[in-house]
Scaffold this motif. Sequence first.
Motif, PDB file in Angstrom:
ATOM      1  N   SER A 174       0.855  -1.186   0.000  1.00  0.00           N
ATOM      2  CA  SER A 174       0.000   0.000   0.000  1.00  0.00           C
ATOM      3  C   SER A 174       0.891   1.237   0.000  1.00  0.00           C
ATOM      4  CB  SER A 174      -0.886   0.026   1.240  1.00  0.00           C
ATOM      5  OG  SER A 174      -1.636  -1.157   1.332  1.00  0.00           O
ATOM      6  N   LEU A 175       0.543   2.227  -0.822  1.00  0.00           N
ATOM      7  CA  LEU A 175       1.417   3.404  -0.963  1.00  0.00           C
ATOM      8  C   LEU A 175       1.193   4.429   0.149  1.00  0.00           C
ATOM      9  CD1 LEU A 175       1.393   3.889  -4.834  1.00  0.00           C
ATOM     10  CD2 LEU A 175       2.799   2.383  -3.397  1.00  0.00           C
ATOM     11  N   ALA A 176      -0.004   4.444   0.726  1.00  0.00           N
ATOM     12  CA  ALA A 176      -0.262   5.280   1.907  1.00  0.00           C
ATOM     13  C   ALA A 176      -1.132   4.463   2.845  1.00  0.00           C
ATOM     14  CB  ALA A 176      -0.978   6.569   1.522  1.00  0.00           C
ATOM     15  N   ARG A 177      -0.702   4.376   4.105  1.00  0.00           N
ATOM     16  CA  ARG A 177      -1.457   3.580   5.080  1.00  0.00           C
ATOM     17  C   ARG A 177      -1.994   4.511   6.153  1.00  0.00           C
ATOM     18  NH1 ARG A 177       1.720  -1.650   6.874  1.00  0.00           N
ATOM     19  NH2 ARG A 177      -0.409  -2.458   7.020  1.00  0.00           N
ATOM     20  N   ILE A 178      -3.307   4.617   6.226  1.00  0.00           N
ATOM     21  CA  ILE A 178      -3.928   5.536   7.179  1.00  0.00           C
ATOM     22  C   ILE A 178      -4.339   4.790   8.442  1.00  0.00           C
ATOM     23  CG2 ILE A 178      -5.913   7.054   7.549  1.00  0.00           C
ATOM     24  CD1 ILE A 178      -5.740   7.758   4.572  1.00  0.00           C
ATOM     25  N   GLN A 179      -3.783   5.255   9.539  1.00  0.00           N
ATOM     26  CA  GLN A 179      -4.053   4.591  10.820  1.00  0.00           C
ATOM     27  C   GLN A 179      -5.388   5.057  11.400  1.00  0.00           C
ATOM     28  OE1 GLN A 179      -1.378   5.671  14.106  1.00  0.00           O
ATOM     29  NE2 GLN A 179      -1.154   3.494  14.481  1.00  0.00           N
ATOM     30  N   SER A 180      -5.694   6.351  11.175  1.00  0.00           N
ATOM     31  CA  SER A 180      -6.921   6.892  11.769  1.00  0.00           C
ATOM     32  C   SER A 180      -7.367   8.163  11.043  1.00  0.00           C
ATOM     33  CB  SER A 180      -6.637   7.192  13.247  1.00  0.00           C
ATOM     34  OG  SER A 180      -7.474   8.198  13.715  1.00  0.00           O
ATOM     35  N   LEU A 181      -8.692   8.381  11.052  1.00  0.00           N
ATOM     36  CA  LEU A 181      -9.256   9.629  10.514  1.00  0.00           C
ATOM     37  C   LEU A 181     -10.012  10.366  11.620  1.00  0.00           C
ATOM     38  CD1 LEU A 181     -10.698   8.278   7.106  1.00  0.00           C
ATOM     39  CD2 LEU A 181      -8.655   9.688   7.395  1.00  0.00           C
ATOM     40  N   THR A 182      -9.779   9.933  12.833  1.00  0.00           N
ATOM     41  CA  THR A 182     -10.520  10.483  13.973  1.00  0.00           C
ATOM     42  C   THR A 182     -10.258  11.976  14.160  1.00  0.00           C
ATOM     43  OG1 THR A 182     -10.151   8.345  14.970  1.00  0.00           O
ATOM     44  CG2 THR A 182     -11.062  10.024  16.410  1.00  0.00           C
ATOM     45  N   GLY A 183     -11.331  12.695  14.510  1.00  0.00           N
ATOM     46  CA  GLY A 183     -11.219  14.126  14.804  1.00  0.00           C
ATOM     47  C   GLY A 183     -10.889  14.964  13.575  1.00  0.00           C
ATOM     48  N   GLY A 184     -11.212  14.460  12.409  1.00  0.00           N
ATOM     49  CA  GLY A 184     -10.973  15.217  11.177  1.00  0.00           C
ATOM     50  C   GLY A 184      -9.511  15.254  10.770  1.00  0.00           C
ATOM     51  N   GLN A 185      -8.688  14.436  11.420  1.00  0.00           N
ATOM     52  CA  GLN A 185      -7.245  14.463  11.154  1.00  0.00           C
ATOM     53  C   GLN A 185      -6.774  13.143  10.538  1.00  0.00           C
ATOM     54  OE1 GLN A 185      -4.214  16.200  14.071  1.00  0.00           O
ATOM     55  NE2 GLN A 185      -4.021  14.027  14.460  1.00  0.00           N
ATOM     56  N   VAL A 186      -5.930  13.268   9.531  1.00  0.00           N
ATOM     57  CA  VAL A 186      -5.364  12.070   8.917  1.00  0.00           C
ATOM     58  C   VAL A 186      -4.088  11.685   9.674  1.00  0.00           C
ATOM     59  CG1 VAL A 186      -4.403  11.049   6.823  1.00  0.00           C
ATOM     60  CG2 VAL A 186      -6.200  12.774   6.640  1.00  0.00           C
ATOM     61  N   THR A 187      -4.084  10.484  10.218  1.00  0.00           N
ATOM     62  CA  THR A 187      -2.866   9.976  10.864  1.00  0.00           C
ATOM     63  C   THR A 187      -2.377   8.790  10.059  1.00  0.00           C
ATOM     64  OG1 THR A 187      -3.832  10.544  12.994  1.00  0.00           O
ATOM     65  CG2 THR A 187      -1.864   9.159  13.033  1.00  0.00           C
ATOM     66  N   PHE A 188      -1.164   8.894   9.543  1.00  0.00           N
ATOM     67  CA  PHE A 188      -0.592   7.766   8.817  1.00  0.00           C
ATOM     68  C   PHE A 188      -0.004   6.789   9.826  1.00  0.00           C
ATOM     69  CE2 PHE A 188      -0.567  11.198   5.652  1.00  0.00           C
ATOM     70  CZ  PHE A 188      -1.290  10.567   4.651  1.00  0.00           C
ATOM     71  N   LEU A 189       0.264   5.570   9.382  1.00  0.00           N
ATOM     72  CA  LEU A 189       0.745   4.547  10.312  1.00  0.00           C
ATOM     73  C   LEU A 189       2.004   4.996  11.042  1.00  0.00           C
ATOM     74  CD1 LEU A 189       0.378   0.871   9.091  1.00  0.00           C
ATOM     75  CD2 LEU A 189      -0.547   1.981  11.109  1.00  0.00           C
ATOM     76  N   GLU A 190       2.899   5.696  10.354  1.00  0.00           N
ATOM     77  CA  GLU A 190       4.168   6.068  10.983  1.00  0.00           C
ATOM     78  C   GLU A 190       4.173   7.451  11.610  1.00  0.00           C
ATOM     79  OE1 GLU A 190       4.594   3.792   7.187  1.00  0.00           O
ATOM     80  OE2 GLU A 190       3.685   5.669   7.789  1.00  0.00           O
ATOM     81  N   GLU A 191       3.346   8.387  11.086  1.00  0.00           N
ATOM     82  CA  GLU A 191       3.508   9.761  11.544  1.00  0.00           C
ATOM     83  C   GLU A 191       2.167  10.495  11.625  1.00  0.00           C
ATOM     84  OE1 GLU A 191       6.102   9.893   8.456  1.00  0.00           O
ATOM     85  OE2 GLU A 191       4.705  10.645   6.978  1.00  0.00           O
ATOM     86  N   VAL A 192       2.154  11.613  12.334  1.00  0.00           N
ATOM     87  CA  VAL A 192       0.905  12.388  12.516  1.00  0.00           C
ATOM     88  C   VAL A 192       1.018  13.709  11.757  1.00  0.00           C
ATOM     89  CG1 VAL A 192      -0.642  13.423  14.216  1.00  0.00           C
ATOM     90  CG2 VAL A 192       0.753  11.428  14.824  1.00  0.00           C
ATOM     91  N   HIS A 193      -0.042  14.046  11.013  1.00  0.00           N
ATOM     92  CA  HIS A 193      -0.101  15.368  10.351  1.00  0.00           C
ATOM     93  C   HIS A 193      -1.370  16.063  10.811  1.00  0.00           C
ATOM     94  CE1 HIS A 193       2.969  14.453   7.248  1.00  0.00           C
ATOM     95  NE2 HIS A 193       2.561  13.230   7.467  1.00  0.00           N
ATOM     96  N   SER A 194      -1.336  17.390  10.903  1.00  0.00           N
ATOM     97  CA  SER A 194      -2.590  18.061  11.267  1.00  0.00           C
ATOM     98  C   SER A 194      -3.082  18.918  10.118  1.00  0.00           C
ATOM     99  CB  SER A 194      -2.368  18.906  12.502  1.00  0.00           C
ATOM    100  OG  SER A 194      -1.284  19.779  12.280  1.00  0.00           O
TER     101      SER A 194
END
Length: 194
Positions: A174-194
């Motif tokens: 998978s080229l992008a792995r999203i761990q969570s979309l909670t709270g309107g925020q995209v969190t990738f498996l390795e890192e957090v972006h706001s």
Amino acid sequence: MELLKQKIIEEGTVLSDEVLKVDAFLNHQIDPELMMAIGNEFASLFQNEGITKIVTIESSGIAPAVMTGLKLGVPVIFARKRQSLTLTENLLTASVYSFTKKTESTIAVSATHISKNDRVLVIDDFLANGQAAKGLVSIIEQAGANVSGIGIVIEKSFQNGRSELDELGHKVESLARIQSLTGGQVTFLEEVHS
Ligand code: G4P
């Protein structure tokens, strides 16, 4: 894939804790340069698998699959979700249930285009519950061909599709792995972006 993750952050919209809208570059408007980069990435990830065909599903799988096929120099087949006027004979089919849409559909590919000697790469845009990819795997196996890998553009790792596919024992990238979309925020498996 950094370019893709950046695009998701900059142009994606979190619609709910489960759904990410990427109509700006993948599901409606398509960014050709990004698709080319995605094709190059998949081609490099699967270059040693001896791929002879790519199978995807209409409609949003087609763009990344075609770019991958261009780079690997192999044809691309897309499974149809709706009945076609011309595609009526020699059909391989699978029933696919969408947990996201709560609908059941039959996907179809003509057996004419897949042979027992083919080594097939499955490409799809989203991996949620894995049902579409599993349907494609079933069709390839019905043709007697080898499933040589599965390439996903955006994986929602918090849903169970990845484990469903891992259980089949194929190579999954998978080229992008999203761990969570909670709270309107995209969190990738390795890192957090706001
Ligand atoms: P699954 O195959 O992994 O089980 O996925 P599911 O049935 O849950 O998804 C059905 C459709 O919804 C697919 O598109 C899939 O790409 C899309 N989808 C699932 N989750 C998301 C998400 O978070 N964001 C977006 N944008 N799409 C999602 P489809 O109906 O086949 O549409 P298309 O390929 O014609 O665009």
